[in-house]
Design an enzyme around this catalytic site. Structure first.
Site, PDB file in Angstrom:
ATOM      1  N   LYS A 208       7.245  67.611 -12.762  1.00 18.29           N
ATOM      2  CA  LYS A 208       7.439  67.849 -14.186  1.00 18.29           C
ATOM      3  C   LYS A 208       6.112  68.054 -14.904  1.00 18.29           C
ATOM      4  O   LYS A 208       5.950  68.977 -15.698  1.00 18.29           O
ATOM      5  CB  LYS A 208       8.205  66.689 -14.818  1.00 18.29           C
ATOM      6  CG  LYS A 208       8.553  66.919 -16.281  1.00 18.29           C
ATOM      7  CD  LYS A 208       9.262  65.707 -16.902  1.00 18.29           C
ATOM      8  CE  LYS A 208      10.618  65.486 -16.331  1.00 18.29           C
ATOM      9  NZ  LYS A 208      11.356  64.395 -17.038  1.00 18.29           N
ATOM     10  N   GLU A 214       0.944  62.718  -5.215  1.00 20.94           N
ATOM     11  CA  GLU A 214       1.344  63.080  -3.858  1.00 20.94           C
ATOM     12  C   GLU A 214       1.755  64.548  -3.778  1.00 20.94           C
ATOM     13  O   GLU A 214       1.398  65.262  -2.833  1.00 20.94           O
ATOM     14  CB  GLU A 214       2.511  62.194  -3.400  1.00 20.94           C
ATOM     15  CG  GLU A 214       2.204  60.712  -3.383  1.00 20.94           C
ATOM     16  CD  GLU A 214       2.609  60.005  -4.669  1.00 20.94           C
ATOM     17  OE1 GLU A 214       2.912  58.803  -4.591  1.00 20.94           O
ATOM     18  OE2 GLU A 214       2.631  60.654  -5.736  1.00 20.94           O
ATOM     19  N   GLY A 268      13.921  61.721 -13.101  1.00 21.13           N
ATOM     20  CA  GLY A 268      13.760  62.318 -11.779  1.00 21.13           C
ATOM     21  C   GLY A 268      14.937  62.088 -10.863  1.00 21.13           C
ATOM     22  O   GLY A 268      15.387  63.004 -10.163  1.00 21.13           O
ATOM     23  N   ARG A 269      15.479  60.873 -10.852  1.00 17.20           N
ATOM     24  CA  ARG A 269      16.576  60.562  -9.934  1.00 17.20           C
ATOM     25  C   ARG A 269      17.901  61.138 -10.405  1.00 17.20           C
ATOM     26  O   ARG A 269      18.903  61.018  -9.696  1.00 17.20           O
ATOM     27  CB  ARG A 269      16.672  59.056  -9.718  1.00 17.20           C
ATOM     28  CG  ARG A 269      16.737  58.206 -10.972  1.00 17.20           C
ATOM     29  CD  ARG A 269      16.558  56.720 -10.628  1.00 17.20           C
ATOM     30  NE  ARG A 269      16.481  55.854 -11.799  1.00 17.20           N
ATOM     31  CZ  ARG A 269      15.362  55.585 -12.466  1.00 17.20           C
ATOM     32  NH1 ARG A 269      14.224  56.162 -12.108  1.00 17.20           N
ATOM     33  NH2 ARG A 269      15.369  54.761 -13.503  1.00 17.20           N
ATOM     34  N   GLU A 354      16.107  52.039  -8.051  1.00 17.32           N
ATOM     35  CA  GLU A 354      15.097  52.344  -9.062  1.00 17.32           C
ATOM     36  C   GLU A 354      15.681  52.199 -10.460  1.00 17.32           C
ATOM     37  O   GLU A 354      14.973  51.836 -11.403  1.00 17.32           O
ATOM     38  CB  GLU A 354      14.546  53.760  -8.857  1.00 17.32           C
ATOM     39  CG  GLU A 354      13.266  54.042  -9.627  1.00 17.32           C
ATOM     40  CD  GLU A 354      12.607  55.343  -9.224  1.00 17.32           C
ATOM     41  OE1 GLU A 354      11.605  55.307  -8.483  1.00 17.32           O
ATOM     42  OE2 GLU A 354      13.116  56.413  -9.638  1.00 17.32           O
ATOM     43  N   HIS A 385      27.387  51.691  16.060  1.00 13.52           N
ATOM     44  CA  HIS A 385      26.707  51.310  17.296  1.00 13.52           C
ATOM     45  C   HIS A 385      25.299  50.782  17.024  1.00 13.52           C
ATOM     46  O   HIS A 385      24.465  50.764  17.931  1.00 13.52           O
ATOM     47  CB  HIS A 385      26.677  52.498  18.261  1.00 13.52           C
ATOM     48  CG  HIS A 385      28.038  52.938  18.693  1.00 13.52           C
ATOM     49  ND1 HIS A 385      28.680  52.406  19.795  1.00 13.52           N
ATOM     50  CD2 HIS A 385      28.917  53.821  18.152  1.00 13.52           C
ATOM     51  CE1 HIS A 385      29.874  52.964  19.916  1.00 13.52           C
ATOM     52  NE2 HIS A 385      30.054  53.826  18.935  1.00 13.52           N
ATOM     53  N   LYS A 512       1.337  53.327  -8.623  1.00 10.79           N
ATOM     54  CA  LYS A 512       0.562  54.574  -8.637  1.00 10.79           C
ATOM     55  C   LYS A 512      -0.832  54.330  -9.209  1.00 10.79           C
ATOM     56  O   LYS A 512      -1.835  54.842  -8.697  1.00 10.79           O
ATOM     57  CB  LYS A 512       1.287  55.631  -9.473  1.00 10.79           C
ATOM     58  CG  LYS A 512       2.604  56.128  -8.904  1.00 10.79           C
ATOM     59  CD  LYS A 512       3.236  57.124  -9.863  1.00 10.79           C
ATOM     60  CE  LYS A 512       4.603  57.584  -9.396  1.00 10.79           C
ATOM     61  NZ  LYS A 512       5.226  58.511 -10.378  1.00 10.79           N
TER      62      LYS A 512
END
Length: 546
Positions: A208, A214, A268-269, A354, A385, A512
């Protein structure tokens, strides 16, 4: 929420009632509860069925949960969110992701401005770009068609697109392969670039602000790679951006018409159905992307307009509150019986944890009760399993969501009748696990099967593990949109009950900031940074000695 004083939900009359109901319910088993009428716990919405009948609650507890929702203002919170009120109180923003899937005729307002036209404008521009790439009109700098799309983002700018790309496998253009880079570990981008060729690759930089550390490190790596192989002039043909920072994208070399923005009222999410979904649109095409939006919109309308007691996302949220606060379950398993939904648990981890991993109410006062549960999972039948043993006979109760499609996708069914038969085995396992988790197997039933007395206690399955079964007809773009919206709204309902803000993430922001300082320390080989705690200084010294 916004402009409302947070209340202590434990002071609500319904909370006290629910504590007594939980004490009473512990004497009952889900097996016995299933003998009563459970239709009030089964809801159809947006083409999907939600079956909460295997939850460990009865009609009295259900009615008290609805009363708790009313007393904590869940309906008012829903109305405020849809009205564009600043429900993200700590950042002074609306959270109007529902506007992303609205139609042009829908009216969504933020700060007195109708944003529907702006949303449609961005989607329209995305469609033009996606069509040009898919048709071959937009080509690489050497004239080659684009065959590979690399989405570079992190958090919601990666988890949503990566999940959707796998989920909608049956609808992907076979001529375009999408790849996803998120980790700042250089191995991530090195591995992806080893599978693509510069002449045929388009990069999408999803940030954004166009400053996400990152993402921009990986973006610069990709830029250097393109320049090395094709030259500076190739940047415009091989990069697009999802960002509001047009000038920074321009400085990077990305053409303005290939920069797609979104708004600060989209977290964001919650951003998959914004321009962040550009890679999804490139993979499945604009028409299918619109179906994804339509599915979410159908669930939005159900959530907005349906009474609390008949509202699927509301019941999802209230069951989560019931299990977390009254049955004392702190973890929830997401079990999609679909290989295509393999990335859904990771996506929901961010959405749920979050959002609701908070210990402070929206007015700044500390909570005195549990909030967001730990979410995790793996597709069935693989999970059976690995960790299902703990679900069935472990010492901690875990509630589960089992998600399945009644039929395989239409394209898969073209592979032959055997596909239908194999899918029947898959859904049989899903329903069997729902039964065994909730109903279990008693000592008497084990003994009656002829098991030796010594082995009987080892084979008893206690049951009483709450399970919700969410079923769709097929895993289509529409169904995926509805499913994701249901979880979004469930998270919101939980936050409304707990009186917390599900739209900020200050813990993430602090990490961050501290990481940035440590990077400087590494570059300057400084081991005595007074801003760091002693243990971190020791770890830094050990690192610099290697």
């Amino acid at each position: 929420m916004a402009e409302r004083v947070a209340i202590d939900p434990t002071a609500c009359p319904a909370w006290s009632t629910l504590r007594h109901e939980a004490h009473r319910i512990r004497k009952e088993s889900i097996r016995s509860l299933l003998q009563s009428d459970r239709e009030f716990l089964r809801i159809n919405a947006a083409g999907m069925s939600f079956d909460f009948s295997r939850q460990r609650l009865d009609s009295a507890a259900f009615e008290s949960l609805i009363e708790l929702a009313e007393q904590t203002g869940v309906r008012q919170a829903i109305d405020e969110m849809f009205a564009g009120t600043q429900v993200n109180s700590t950042e002074g923003r609306a959270a109007l992701h529902v506007a992303l899937r609205g139609r042009p005729s829908d009216s969504f307002t933020v700060d007195g401005e109708d944003v529907s036209d702006a949303v449609e404008n961005v989607v329209g521009r995305m469609e033009v770009f996606a069509d040009s790439v898919r048709s071959g009109a937009h080509r690489g700098a050497t004239g080659e068609r684009i065959t590979d799309v690399v989405n570079i983002g992190i958090g919601g700018s990666d988890l949503g697109p990566a999940m959707a790309y796998q989920a909608l496998r049956a609808y992907r253009d076979p001529n375009i392969t999408c790849h996803f880079v998120s980790n700042v570990d250089p191995a991530d981008i090195i591995d992806v670039l080893s599978h693509v060729t510069p002449e045929k690759t388009l990069f999408i930089i999803a940030s954004k602000t166009f400053t996400t550390a990152e993402t921009m490190i990986n973006a610069e790596y990709a830029r250097t790679w393109i320049v090395h192989h094709l030259g500076d002039s190739a940047i415009g043909a091989h990069f697009a951006a999802v960002s509001t920072a047009e000038q920074l994208a321009d400085d990077f070399g990305i053409q303005r018409q290939n920069v797609f923005g979104f708004w600060d009222w989209v977290g964001g999410r919650y951003s998959l159905m914004s321009a962040v979904g550009l890679s999804t649109m490139l993979a499945i095409g604009p028409l299918r992307f619109r179906e994804l939006l339509d599915g979410a919109r159908a669930m939005d309308i159900h959530f907005r307009d349906t009474a609390l007691a008949d509202n699927a996302p509301v019941l999802m949220g209230l069951c989560a509150v019931w299990n977390r606060n009254f049955l004392q379950m702190s973890t929830s398993a997401v079990l999609p019986y679909s290989r295509d939904l393999a990335r859904l648990p990771a996506y929901l981890q961010q959405l749920t944890m979050e959002s609701n991993g908070k210990s402070i109410r929206s007015d700044g006062s500390p909570v005195t009760y549990g909030t967001g549960a730990i979410y995790w999972g793996e597709p069935g039948t693989n999970g059976q399993h690995s960790f299902f043993q703990l679900l069935h006979q472990g010492t901690d109760d875990v509630c589960s969501d089992i998600i399945l499609a009644a039929r395989p996708t239409s394209s898969d069914r073209q592979s032959g009748r055997q596909i239908d038969d194999q899918h029947d085995v898959l859904v049989a396992h899903a329903l069997a696990q729902a039964s065994v988790l909730s109903v279990g197997l008693t000592r008497e039933e084990v003994a009656a099967a002829g098991v030796s007395e010594a082995l009987v206690p080892h084979k008893v399955i206690p049951g009483n593990r709450p399970v919700s079964v969410i079923m769709m007809d097929q895993l289509t773009p529409f169904a995926l949109g509805a499913l994701l919206a249901a979880y979004e709204h469930s998270v919101f309902v939980q936050a409304a009950v707990w009186q917390i803000n599900p739209f900020d993430q200050w813990g993430v922001e602090l990490g961050k900031k501290v990481a940035g300082g440590i990077v400087d320390d590494i570059h300057h080989r400084q081991v005595d940074d007074p801003e760091l705690d002693p243990a971190t200084r020791a770890s830094l010294a050990a690192l610099l000695q290697r």
